[in-house]
Motif scaffolding. Structure first.
Motif, PDB file in Angstrom:
ATOM      1  N   PRO A  70       0.826  -1.214   0.000  1.00  0.00           N
ATOM      2  CA  PRO A  70       0.000   0.000   0.000  1.00  0.00           C
ATOM      3  C   PRO A  70       0.852   1.252   0.000  1.00  0.00           C
ATOM      4  CG  PRO A  70       0.015  -1.012   2.171  1.00  0.00           C
ATOM      5  CD  PRO A  70       0.755  -1.955   1.267  1.00  0.00           C
ATOM      6  N   LEU A  71       0.394   2.260  -0.720  1.00  0.00           N
ATOM      7  CA  LEU A  71       1.046   3.558  -0.801  1.00  0.00           C
ATOM      8  C   LEU A  71       0.022   4.625  -0.420  1.00  0.00           C
ATOM      9  CD1 LEU A  71       2.674   3.049  -4.318  1.00  0.00           C
ATOM     10  CD2 LEU A  71       3.792   2.717  -2.112  1.00  0.00           C
ATOM     11  N   PRO A  72       0.392   5.588   0.430  1.00  0.00           N
ATOM     12  CA  PRO A  72      -0.588   6.616   0.804  1.00  0.00           C
ATOM     13  C   PRO A  72      -1.027   7.412  -0.414  1.00  0.00           C
ATOM     14  CG  PRO A  72       1.336   6.660   2.240  1.00  0.00           C
ATOM     15  CD  PRO A  72       1.684   5.761   1.092  1.00  0.00           C
ATOM     16  N   ARG A  73      -2.268   7.836  -0.398  1.00  0.00           N
ATOM     17  CA  ARG A  73      -2.758   8.748  -1.423  1.00  0.00           C
ATOM     18  C   ARG A  73      -3.705   9.743  -0.759  1.00  0.00           C
ATOM     19  NH1 ARG A  73      -7.951   7.991  -3.268  1.00  0.00           N
ATOM     20  NH2 ARG A  73      -8.955   6.014  -2.739  1.00  0.00           N
ATOM     21  N   ALA A  74      -3.923  10.846  -1.422  1.00  0.00           N
ATOM     22  CA  ALA A  74      -4.798  11.863  -0.852  1.00  0.00           C
ATOM     23  C   ALA A  74      -6.217  11.331  -0.777  1.00  0.00           C
ATOM     24  CB  ALA A  74      -4.744  13.121  -1.711  1.00  0.00           C
ATOM     25  N   ALA A  75      -6.792  11.371   0.411  1.00  0.00           N
ATOM     26  CA  ALA A  75      -8.176  10.914   0.583  1.00  0.00           C
ATOM     27  C   ALA A  75      -9.124  12.047   0.211  1.00  0.00           C
ATOM     28  CB  ALA A  75      -8.409  10.491   2.031  1.00  0.00           C
ATOM     29  N   PRO A  76     -10.328  11.721  -0.256  1.00  0.00           N
ATOM     30  CA  PRO A  76     -11.309  12.774  -0.540  1.00  0.00           C
ATOM     31  C   PRO A  76     -11.704  13.481   0.746  1.00  0.00           C
ATOM     32  CG  PRO A  76     -12.334  10.598  -0.615  1.00  0.00           C
ATOM     33  CD  PRO A  76     -10.851  10.383  -0.497  1.00  0.00           C
ATOM     34  N   PRO A  77     -12.108  14.739   0.670  1.00  0.00           N
ATOM     35  CA  PRO A  77     -12.508  15.451   1.882  1.00  0.00           C
ATOM     36  C   PRO A  77     -13.609  14.698   2.618  1.00  0.00           C
ATOM     37  CG  PRO A  77     -12.400  16.936  -0.005  1.00  0.00           C
ATOM     38  CD  PRO A  77     -12.221  15.553  -0.536  1.00  0.00           C
ATOM     39  N   ARG A  78     -13.614  14.811   3.957  1.00  0.00           N
ATOM     40  CA  ARG A  78     -14.568  14.075   4.770  1.00  0.00           C
ATOM     41  C   ARG A  78     -16.013  14.410   4.371  1.00  0.00           C
ATOM     42  NH1 ARG A  78     -13.919  11.405   9.420  1.00  0.00           N
ATOM     43  NH2 ARG A  78     -11.777  12.174   9.566  1.00  0.00           N
ATOM     44  N   GLU A  79     -16.245  15.678   3.964  1.00  0.00           N
ATOM     45  CA  GLU A  79     -17.607  16.055   3.626  1.00  0.00           C
ATOM     46  C   GLU A  79     -18.013  15.576   2.226  1.00  0.00           C
ATOM     47  OE1 GLU A  79     -14.852  19.536   2.757  1.00  0.00           O
ATOM     48  OE2 GLU A  79     -15.181  18.051   4.332  1.00  0.00           O
ATOM     49  N   ALA A  80     -17.087  14.964   1.483  1.00  0.00           N
ATOM     50  CA  ALA A  80     -17.385  14.462   0.141  1.00  0.00           C
ATOM     51  C   ALA A  80     -17.237  12.952   0.133  1.00  0.00           C
ATOM     52  CB  ALA A  80     -16.446  15.094  -0.885  1.00  0.00           C
ATOM     53  N   PRO A  81     -18.304  12.210   0.466  1.00  0.00           N
ATOM     54  CA  PRO A  81     -18.200  10.751   0.516  1.00  0.00           C
ATOM     55  C   PRO A  81     -17.928  10.162  -0.855  1.00  0.00           C
ATOM     56  CG  PRO A  81     -20.495  11.457   0.681  1.00  0.00           C
ATOM     57  CD  PRO A  81     -19.655  12.692   0.754  1.00  0.00           C
ATOM     58  N   ALA A  82     -17.490   8.915  -0.839  1.00  0.00           N
ATOM     59  CA  ALA A  82     -17.177   8.229  -2.089  1.00  0.00           C
ATOM     60  C   ALA A  82     -18.389   8.238  -3.017  1.00  0.00           C
ATOM     61  CB  ALA A  82     -16.751   6.794  -1.797  1.00  0.00           C
ATOM     62  N   ARG A  83     -18.133   8.491  -4.296  1.00  0.00           N
ATOM     63  CA  ARG A  83     -19.206   8.519  -5.288  1.00  0.00           C
ATOM     64  C   ARG A  83     -19.670   7.091  -5.579  1.00  0.00           C
ATOM     65  NH1 ARG A  83     -16.440  10.437  -8.799  1.00  0.00           N
ATOM     66  NH2 ARG A  83     -16.228   8.771 -10.328  1.00  0.00           N
ATOM     67  N   VAL A  84     -20.961   6.902  -5.679  1.00  0.00           N
ATOM     68  CA  VAL A  84     -21.544   5.588  -5.897  1.00  0.00           C
ATOM     69  C   VAL A  84     -22.303   5.601  -7.215  1.00  0.00           C
ATOM     70  CG1 VAL A  84     -23.146   3.844  -5.039  1.00  0.00           C
ATOM     71  CG2 VAL A  84     -21.756   5.169  -3.429  1.00  0.00           C
ATOM     72  N   GLU A  85     -22.018   4.627  -8.066  1.00  0.00           N
ATOM     73  CA  GLU A  85     -22.744   4.475  -9.324  1.00  0.00           C
ATOM     74  C   GLU A  85     -23.232   3.040  -9.411  1.00  0.00           C
ATOM     75  OE1 GLU A  85     -20.508   5.825 -12.679  1.00  0.00           O
ATOM     76  OE2 GLU A  85     -19.742   7.587 -11.611  1.00  0.00           O
ATOM     77  N   ARG A  86     -24.464   2.877  -9.849  1.00  0.00           N
ATOM     78  CA  ARG A  86     -25.067   1.548  -9.907  1.00  0.00           C
ATOM     79  C   ARG A  86     -24.840   0.915 -11.270  1.00  0.00           C
ATOM     80  NH1 ARG A  86     -27.465   0.737  -5.293  1.00  0.00           N
ATOM     81  NH2 ARG A  86     -28.059   2.557  -4.051  1.00  0.00           N
ATOM     82  N   GLU A  87     -24.603  -0.392 -11.241  1.00  0.00           N
ATOM     83  CA  GLU A  87     -24.440  -1.181 -12.454  1.00  0.00           C
ATOM     84  C   GLU A  87     -25.622  -2.128 -12.582  1.00  0.00           C
ATOM     85  OE1 GLU A  87     -22.135  -1.121 -14.817  1.00  0.00           O
ATOM     86  OE2 GLU A  87     -20.674   0.263 -13.930  1.00  0.00           O
ATOM     87  N   GLY A  88     -26.080  -2.333 -13.808  1.00  0.00           N
ATOM     88  CA  GLY A  88     -27.156  -3.273 -14.049  1.00  0.00           C
ATOM     89  C   GLY A  88     -26.630  -4.621 -14.504  1.00  0.00           C
ATOM     90  N   ALA A  89     -27.518  -5.413 -15.088  1.00  0.00           N
ATOM     91  CA  ALA A  89     -27.133  -6.747 -15.537  1.00  0.00           C
ATOM     92  C   ALA A  89     -26.140  -6.689 -16.688  1.00  0.00           C
ATOM     93  CB  ALA A  89     -28.377  -7.528 -15.961  1.00  0.00           C
ATOM     94  N   ARG A  90     -26.137  -5.591 -17.429  1.00  0.00           N
ATOM     95  CA  ARG A  90     -25.142  -5.398 -18.480  1.00  0.00           C
ATOM     96  C   ARG A  90     -24.183  -4.307 -18.021  1.00  0.00           C
ATOM     97  NH1 ARG A  90     -26.324  -5.178 -24.950  1.00  0.00           N
ATOM     98  NH2 ARG A  90     -24.137  -5.140 -25.617  1.00  0.00           N
ATOM     99  N   LEU A  91     -22.942  -4.672 -17.773  1.00  0.00           N
ATOM    100  CA  LEU A  91     -21.978  -3.744 -17.202  1.00  0.00           C
ATOM    101  C   LEU A  91     -21.620  -2.641 -18.185  1.00  0.00           C
ATOM    102  CD1 LEU A  91     -19.494  -6.153 -15.379  1.00  0.00           C
ATOM    103  CD2 LEU A  91     -21.477  -4.945 -14.433  1.00  0.00           C
ATOM    104  N   GLY A  92     -21.330  -1.467 -17.632  1.00  0.00           N
ATOM    105  CA  GLY A  92     -20.855  -0.364 -18.445  1.00  0.00           C
ATOM    106  C   GLY A  92     -19.413  -0.567 -18.876  1.00  0.00           C
ATOM    107  N   GLU A  93     -18.969   0.307 -19.750  1.00  0.00           N
ATOM    108  CA  GLU A  93     -17.633   0.152 -20.349  1.00  0.00           C
ATOM    109  C   GLU A  93     -16.524   0.177 -19.305  1.00  0.00           C
ATOM    110  OE1 GLU A  93     -14.807   2.435 -23.669  1.00  0.00           O
ATOM    111  OE2 GLU A  93     -16.922   2.967 -23.438  1.00  0.00           O
TER     112      GLU A  93
END
Length: 327
Positions: A159-182
């Motif tokens: 593991p290598l440290p990396r800049a974490a997103p700001p605490r007030e900006a949670p990880a972005r979530v995107e939904r995938e269906g039965a056919r995956l996106g590119e």
């Protein structure tokens, strides 16, 4: 340490369920595994397993959702976020993101499969148990089974440290269906590592699979994405495939080791025992096929980048799929 020198099950019954026994018999190793299982599958964590869990920056968790679908999730924290107050209790000082399916499934008494894997050293140990307690700081698990796994097919990374997103900006979530996106198809097609959750006989389990980049084949069939991966020679426990024999579903987790993103998938699973497809991937003894039903992309879910992989030596005897298959 010689496994035969370690304390094993405190009782005489076979630790493997009917699905695992069926596959062991098919592979011709049933009698040998019945004896080995009693020695190496324990109802508590030996000291060397407890020591490993205490060093880890992430822990893989397998769970079941309300529809009976397995999911493989990752919980992360600074080393030391996993503790073992005693040999039959494991404490995880972290909670899943709100959109992670694990967050909805956590409840006292629910089964959890846990995998501790130290990528730089290729050490890995498994714990299966049930949620004993939940609070704002994490999860307490009552251990029911504890056992080690060999280091095969694990790509070594640090593991290598990396800049974490700001605490007030949670990880972005995107939904995938039965056919995956590119983007999801590209991550899967280039992966050399995945984690797989399965369940049967009232319990949950999670394991690791590794191969050369491209060892997971991505097909499109009838408007759905279908993933096919080889099953290489392992310890013959058949924990994952034995579960699928009884409950034909699986959850897969893929990590973008550069960005810290996670792709979580769940779907129907089947075992392909023989035929031209098995022969088409060097080293495969059989195949596992998963028809995707849905998934989630969790951006910046892990707080590290990772070093370039050092391929496992066992990969020299394995191959990939030469070309995509579409039907």
């Amino acid at each position: 340490m010689n496994p035969s020198a370690l304390p094993g099950q405190p009782h005489a019954e076979d630790p493997f369920h009917a699905g695992e026994r069926e596959l062991q018999a098919r592979a011709g190793v049933r009698e040998r595994l019945a004896e080995i299982g009693r020695r190496v599958i324990r109802d508590h964590m030996p000291d060397q397993h407890r020591e490993l869990f205490g060093k880890l920056p992430f822990l893989v968790a397998g769970s079941l959702d309300e529809a009976g679908r397995p999911w493989a999730s990752l919980l992360a924290g600074a080393p030391g976020f996993v503790t073992t107050p005693d040999a039959r209790t494991l404490r995880v000082g972290a909670l899943p993101q709100p959109d992670d399916p694990l967050a909805r499934q956590l409840a006292v008494g629910q089964p959890l499969g846990l995998l501790g894997i130290e990528l730089p050293t290729r050490r890995r140990n498994r714990v299966n148990g049930r949620v004993r307690a939940l609070d704002a700081g994490g999860i307490t698990v009552a251990v029911e089974q504890s056992f080690g796994n060999c280091a095969q097919y694990i790509q070594a990374r640090s593991p290598l440290p990396r800049a974490a997103p700001p605490r007030e900006a949670p990880a972005r979530v995107e939904r995938e269906g039965a056919r995956l996106g590119e983007r999801a198809r590209a991550l899967v097609a280039g992966a050399d590592t995945l984690f797989i959750a399965t369940a049967a006989a009232g319990g949950a389990d999670v394991s690791h699979r590794g191969g050369r980049p491209g060892f997971v084949r991505v097909d499109e069939r009838g408007g759905r994405t279908v993933l096919t991966l080889p099953d290489f020679r392992g310890n013959h426990f058949f924990n994952t495939l034995g579960n699928i024999a009884l409950h034909p579903r699986a959850g897969l987790s893929f990590v973008d080791f550069e960005r810290g993103d996670l792709l979580l998938l769940t779907g129907r699973a089947q075992i392909v025992w023989d035929g031209p497809e098995v022969q088409a991937c060097a080293g495969a003894l059989r195949l596992l096929r998963v028809e995707v039903e849905q998934g989630l992309w969790l951006a910046s879910a892990l707080p590290w980048a990772w070093s370039a992989p050092e391929p496992a030596p066992q990969l020299q005897a394995t191959g990939t799929w030469e070309a995509p298959h579409r039907s």
